[in-house]
Design a protein around this motif. Sequence first.
Motif, PDB file in Angstrom:
ATOM      1  N   SER A   5       0.841  -1.186   0.000  1.00  0.00           N
ATOM      2  CA  SER A   5       0.000   0.000   0.000  1.00  0.00           C
ATOM      3  C   SER A   5       0.876   1.234   0.000  1.00  0.00           C
ATOM      4  CB  SER A   5      -0.876   0.006   1.259  1.00  0.00           C
ATOM      5  OG  SER A   5      -1.601   1.197   1.357  1.00  0.00           O
ATOM      6  N   SER A   6       0.423   2.255  -0.710  1.00  0.00           N
ATOM      7  CA  SER A   6       1.157   3.512  -0.715  1.00  0.00           C
ATOM      8  C   SER A   6       0.160   4.656  -0.811  1.00  0.00           C
ATOM      9  CB  SER A   6       2.141   3.563  -1.890  1.00  0.00           C
ATOM     10  OG  SER A   6       1.438   3.498  -3.111  1.00  0.00           O
ATOM     11  N   VAL A   7       0.633   5.860  -0.548  1.00  0.00           N
ATOM     12  CA  VAL A   7      -0.231   7.033  -0.609  1.00  0.00           C
ATOM     13  C   VAL A   7      -0.669   7.246  -2.043  1.00  0.00           C
ATOM     14  CG1 VAL A   7      -0.348   9.506  -0.230  1.00  0.00           C
ATOM     15  CG2 VAL A   7       0.912   8.075   1.363  1.00  0.00           C
ATOM     16  N   ARG A  27       0.690  -0.839   9.112  1.00  0.00           N
ATOM     17  CA  ARG A  27       0.735  -1.837  10.173  1.00  0.00           C
ATOM     18  C   ARG A  27       0.221  -3.202   9.719  1.00  0.00           C
ATOM     19  NH1 ARG A  27      -2.355  -0.400  15.498  1.00  0.00           N
ATOM     20  NH2 ARG A  27      -1.042   1.404  15.234  1.00  0.00           N
ATOM     21  N   TYR A  28      -0.864  -3.241   8.928  1.00  0.00           N
ATOM     22  CA  TYR A  28      -1.533  -4.505   8.669  1.00  0.00           C
ATOM     23  C   TYR A  28      -1.428  -5.053   7.248  1.00  0.00           C
ATOM     24  CZ  TYR A  28      -3.644  -3.773  13.228  1.00  0.00           C
ATOM     25  OH  TYR A  28      -3.844  -3.577  14.561  1.00  0.00           O
ATOM     26  N   PHE A  29      -1.156  -4.219   6.256  1.00  0.00           N
ATOM     27  CA  PHE A  29      -1.199  -4.719   4.884  1.00  0.00           C
ATOM     28  C   PHE A  29      -0.179  -5.822   4.628  1.00  0.00           C
ATOM     29  CE2 PHE A  29      -4.619  -2.537   3.415  1.00  0.00           C
ATOM     30  CZ  PHE A  29      -4.684  -2.342   2.054  1.00  0.00           C
ATOM     31  N   SER A  30       0.966  -5.794   5.298  1.00  0.00           N
ATOM     32  CA  SER A  30       1.973  -6.832   5.047  1.00  0.00           C
ATOM     33  C   SER A  30       1.482  -8.215   5.459  1.00  0.00           C
ATOM     34  CB  SER A  30       3.270  -6.504   5.778  1.00  0.00           C
ATOM     35  OG  SER A  30       3.044  -6.501   7.175  1.00  0.00           O
ATOM     36  N   LEU A  42      -7.784  11.755   8.551  1.00  0.00           N
ATOM     37  CA  LEU A  42      -8.232  10.435   8.117  1.00  0.00           C
ATOM     38  C   LEU A  42      -7.219   9.780   7.173  1.00  0.00           C
ATOM     39  CD1 LEU A  42     -12.052  11.044   7.704  1.00  0.00           C
ATOM     40  CD2 LEU A  42     -10.866   9.838   9.552  1.00  0.00           C
ATOM     41  N   LYS A  43      -6.587  10.572   6.317  1.00  0.00           N
ATOM     42  CA  LYS A  43      -5.554  10.021   5.443  1.00  0.00           C
ATOM     43  C   LYS A  43      -4.368   9.516   6.264  1.00  0.00           C
ATOM     44  CE  LYS A  43      -4.695  11.581   1.301  1.00  0.00           C
ATOM     45  NZ  LYS A  43      -4.402  12.393   0.112  1.00  0.00           N
ATOM     46  N   GLU A  44      -4.000  10.255   7.289  1.00  0.00           N
ATOM     47  CA  GLU A  44      -2.893   9.844   8.154  1.00  0.00           C
ATOM     48  C   GLU A  44      -3.236   8.547   8.890  1.00  0.00           C
ATOM     49  OE1 GLU A  44       0.862  10.075   9.875  1.00  0.00           O
ATOM     50  OE2 GLU A  44       0.028  11.316   8.278  1.00  0.00           O
ATOM     51  N   VAL A  45      -4.455   8.430   9.385  1.00  0.00           N
ATOM     52  CA  VAL A  45      -4.883   7.219  10.082  1.00  0.00           C
ATOM     53  C   VAL A  45      -4.912   6.036   9.115  1.00  0.00           C
ATOM     54  CG1 VAL A  45      -6.828   6.124  11.271  1.00  0.00           C
ATOM     55  CG2 VAL A  45      -6.134   8.449  11.879  1.00  0.00           C
ATOM     56  N   ALA A  46      -5.409   6.258   7.897  1.00  0.00           N
ATOM     57  CA  ALA A  46      -5.444   5.195   6.889  1.00  0.00           C
ATOM     58  C   ALA A  46      -4.030   4.716   6.579  1.00  0.00           C
ATOM     59  CB  ALA A  46      -6.134   5.684   5.618  1.00  0.00           C
ATOM     60  N   GLN A  47      -3.103   5.636   6.446  1.00  0.00           N
ATOM     61  CA  GLN A  47      -1.704   5.275   6.172  1.00  0.00           C
ATOM     62  C   GLN A  47      -1.132   4.447   7.321  1.00  0.00           C
ATOM     63  OE1 GLN A  47       0.194   5.549   3.500  1.00  0.00           O
ATOM     64  NE2 GLN A  47       1.960   4.671   4.525  1.00  0.00           N
ATOM     65  N   SER A  48      -1.435   4.839   8.535  1.00  0.00           N
ATOM     66  CA  SER A  48      -0.956   4.105   9.704  1.00  0.00           C
ATOM     67  C   SER A  48      -1.510   2.684   9.712  1.00  0.00           C
ATOM     68  CB  SER A  48      -1.366   4.845  10.975  1.00  0.00           C
ATOM     69  OG  SER A  48      -1.071   4.080  12.106  1.00  0.00           O
ATOM     70  N   TYR A  49      -2.798   2.541   9.437  1.00  0.00           N
ATOM     71  CA  TYR A  49      -3.421   1.215   9.412  1.00  0.00           C
ATOM     72  C   TYR A  49      -2.772   0.346   8.337  1.00  0.00           C
ATOM     73  CZ  TYR A  49      -6.660  -2.584   8.743  1.00  0.00           C
ATOM     74  OH  TYR A  49      -7.190  -3.843   8.613  1.00  0.00           O
ATOM     75  N   LEU A  56      -9.014  -7.584   1.564  1.00  0.00           N
ATOM     76  CA  LEU A  56      -8.254  -6.439   2.047  1.00  0.00           C
ATOM     77  C   LEU A  56      -9.154  -5.547   2.886  1.00  0.00           C
ATOM     78  CD1 LEU A  56      -6.454  -5.407  -1.256  1.00  0.00           C
ATOM     79  CD2 LEU A  56      -5.608  -6.873   0.570  1.00  0.00           C
ATOM     80  N   SER A  57      -8.795  -5.356   4.136  1.00  0.00           N
ATOM     81  CA  SER A  57      -9.509  -4.416   4.995  1.00  0.00           C
ATOM     82  C   SER A  57      -8.881  -3.052   4.826  1.00  0.00           C
ATOM     83  CB  SER A  57      -9.397  -4.840   6.457  1.00  0.00           C
ATOM     84  OG  SER A  57     -10.009  -6.092   6.647  1.00  0.00           O
ATOM     85  N   PHE A  58      -9.702  -2.007   4.816  1.00  0.00           N
ATOM     86  CA  PHE A  58      -9.159  -0.669   4.666  1.00  0.00           C
ATOM     87  C   PHE A  58     -10.104   0.367   5.262  1.00  0.00           C
ATOM     88  CE2 PHE A  58     -11.687  -1.541   0.964  1.00  0.00           C
ATOM     89  CZ  PHE A  58     -12.356  -0.358   0.697  1.00  0.00           C
TER      90      PHE A  58
END
Length: 183
Positions: free
Chosen positions: A123-125, A149-152, A139-146, A164-166
């Motif tokens: 995942s990337s911006v 942390r979890y996409f890998s 919200l963009k910052e929180v999405a990036q943090s999530y 894929l949860s997002f």
Amino acid sequence: VPLAEPDGARLEAPLVVPVCVRVVNAAGLPASGIDVGLFSLDRGLKEPFAVPAATDAAGRLVLPASPGRYLLVALGRGEWGQHEFQVEPAMDPLKLRLVPLAQMRLSVVDVDGRPIAGVRVGSSVGSGSSARDPLQSVLKEVAQSYHSRYFSGFESDRDGRIALSFIPAANRKVSFWLRTFGP
């Protein structure tokens, strides 16, 4: 402030209000260990007032804030919630009910239509326009943090399926890759 004042140096600190929060899951039960952040919508991301904290076993926590507009964001592995509110000198406790994260279900197949297991997700911006709205920036910052942390941990199963949860709050660019060995 002159140090020669007869009563000593005086410094006026801004009012700090304890923001009491109770987080419950989608079923209405206390949500423990949920990451919660309090973001100032008046000062933006460059000046967060409270650092993220986690809820206790009863889904509670207290965060300090000065009067103003804030966004409360709670994030767990499968659920999240947001609440925009105004901090006042006297406040009732806030209750935040989490909702399931949005999901995108995919099926990964080869050129012959056979399922491919082991495909990982990155995942990337997104390359979309930057958010000028403080709420969207948070919200963009929180999405990036999530996603960081979890996409890998997302990988297609033996039937090539992947869910894929997002956080559906920000433009995301998702990339897929397959590592193979041998011919």
